[in-house]
Motif scaffolding. Structure first.
Motif, mmCIF file in Angstrom:
data_model
loop_
_atom_site.group_PDB
_atom_site.id
_atom_site.type_symbol
_atom_site.label_atom_id
_atom_site.label_comp_id
_atom_site.label_asym_id
_atom_site.label_seq_id
_atom_site.Cartn_x
_atom_site.Cartn_y
_atom_site.Cartn_z
ATOM 1 N N SER A 232 40.240 -3.259 35.730
ATOM 2 C CA SER A 232 40.717 -4.155 34.683
ATOM 3 C C SER A 232 39.798 -4.070 33.476
ATOM 4 O O SER A 232 38.583 -4.152 33.601
ATOM 5 C CB SER A 232 40.731 -5.592 35.211
ATOM 6 N N PHE A 330 45.037 -20.473 34.252
ATOM 7 C CA PHE A 330 43.651 -20.571 33.792
ATOM 8 C C PHE A 330 42.809 -21.349 34.814
ATOM 9 O O PHE A 330 43.197 -22.421 35.257
ATOM 10 C CB PHE A 330 43.617 -21.277 32.429
ATOM 11 N N TRP A 333 36.361 -24.204 33.976
ATOM 12 C CA TRP A 333 34.939 -24.215 34.341
ATOM 13 C C TRP A 333 34.248 -25.253 33.455
ATOM 14 O O TRP A 333 34.788 -25.641 32.417
ATOM 15 C CB TRP A 333 34.320 -22.823 34.173
#
Ligand code: SAH
Ligand code: SF4
Length: 399
Positions: A232, A330, A333
């Motif tokens: 990725s 999502f 954090w």
């Protein structure tokens, strides 16, 4: 070594007391490099290739953790090898097991510039019914500072070596007892897939990532086929074609936005390699076909990139590229300004894409309770102030 069932967290020693290994590990060397090292300890040229092949087998098929286990090699030779080398992996300092079965290992590595200091990276194993995926890191931290990514808030300390990247796969096989002649339930391998989606931007550490993935996919060794290895990238355009040519693994692009203005903000590397260039590199990706599609990752951010207009533009811009779209809820954090899109909106978005002919799985967040989900990887040792972060971003843009 402690077995998994006995302990979820290993005893963690303080970073300051870390002692870097005194002898080099053979892990991560190609067959040719192994033969060269054998030459250094006096093995005759005519013997080197055969000996390298033996070592390769013991290291990558059998998972030997010491030369003494390598019974097809003479005792004398094993002694000689042990005097100069090890087959050490990165040191596992903590292991956490999520209530969904996801496992996260915290690994300790020498810092590179000081023998007393150490770095830490994380590696995550995600079991599913039909596969087991290992998410591997390529760097300590990341210079790219995508605004929604936790790893991006971490100070980049250094690139991992090929051995440290392969070493993560070996640690997973060790801890899961997943080597060729060891017990695994129904005899199937547990680690069947590898994704370069942990910490770091793999295409900013191209050579080490390439060398490591060639070892991981070697069918006389660890043997995870290239079709089961995915790299990725946030869009390092010049190295995308090289990935196809020199590694031949599956490609995933962290797209996340369909307009340059928004992508500049979410993935600042977009200022250097904007959407048009990125998509052209995907069109040119060697080996892409309907059977080998490129995955486009799209993180769902509430009110930011999740409208139906975004979905429409996404479908339009991927026209002509053999593509899959992977919607990622999502993962929040501490300190982030973003929120995950509402579930109803994710479904609407996904339905639109599906009706346009794309498979659009929504990636179920795994291991959230142990901060092992996408973009949550970050070791506590590497905090970054806002000022330092801006400086790093500026640096990444100018190199
Ligand atoms: N640097 C590479 C690979 C590591 S990131 C890249 O950016 O592609 C792996 C994936 O997780 C990327 O698609 C990334 O954009 C995504 N990601 C990062 N932070 C995330 C978060 N907080 N929630 C969900 N996905 C995130
Ligand atoms: Fe780096 Fe990828 Fe995170 Fe961006 S999303 S900061 S490129 S790890």
């Amino acid at each position: 070594m402690t077995m998994l069932s006995e302990s979820a967290t290993l005893e963690k020693t303080a970073l300051e007391t870390y002692v870097a290994p005194a002898k080099p590990s053979l892990i991560g060397l190609s067959r040719l490099e192994l033969a060269e090292q054998l030459g250094r300890i006096g093995v005759q040229p005519a013997q080197r290739k055969m000996r390298a092949q033996q070592l390769w087998h013991w290291i990558y098929v059998r998972g030997a953790q010491a030369f003494d286990e390598m019974t097809s090699i003479s005792k004398e030779m094993r002694g000689e090898l042990a005097q100069h080398f090890t087959v050490a992996r990165p040191e596992v300092v903590a292991e956490q097991i999520s209530n969904d079965g996801t496992r996260k290992w915290l690994l300790r590595l020498p810092s590179g510039d000081s023998v007393e200091k150490a770095h830490e990276v994380e590696c995550v194993y995600i079991p599913e019914t039909d596969r087991g995926t290992l998410c591997v890191s390529s760097q300590v931290g990341c210079t790219l500072n995508c605004s929604f990514c936790h790893t991006g808030t971490q100070r980049l300390v250094r690139n991992l070596t090929a051995g440290e990247i392969v070493g993560q796969v070996m640690v997973a096989r060790d801890r899961l007892n997943d080597w060729a002649d060891r017990e695994t339930p129904n005899g199937n391998r547990l680690v069947t897939n590898v994704v370069m989606m942990g910490m770091g931007e793999p295409l900013y550490n191209f050579e080490a990532v390439r060398d490591a993935l060639l070892i991981v996919s070697d069918n006389e060794g660890i043997g995870i086929s290239r079709r089961r290895v995915t790299l990725s990238t946030s869009g390092v355009v010049p190295n995308i074609i090289r990935t196809g040519d020199e590694i031949g693994v599956m490609l995933a692009i962290s797209l996340h936005a369909v307009r340059d203005e928004l992508r500049d903000e979410l993935v600042p590397l977009n200022k250097k390699y904007p959407l048009a260039e990125l998509l052209q590199a995907c069109r040119d990706y060697p080996g892409a076909s309907n059977a080998r599609r490129i995955t486009f990752e799209y993180v769902m951010l509430k009110g930011v990139n999740d409208s139906l207009d975004d979905a429409k533009l996404l479908v339009k811009m991927l026209k002509g590229i053999p593509a899959k779209i992977n919607l990622i809820p999502f993962n929040p954090w501490p300190g982030t300004k973003y929120e995950c899109s509402d579930w109803a909106q994710i479904e609407k978005f996904s339905e639109y894409i599906f009706n346009a002919g794309y498979s659009s799985p929504v990636r179920t967040p795994r291991g959230r309770d142990i901060l092992a989900a996408c973009g949550q990887l970050k070791s506590e040792t590497e905090k970054l102030s806002v000022r330092e972060r801006d400086a790093l971003r500026a640096m990444a843009m100018t190199d």
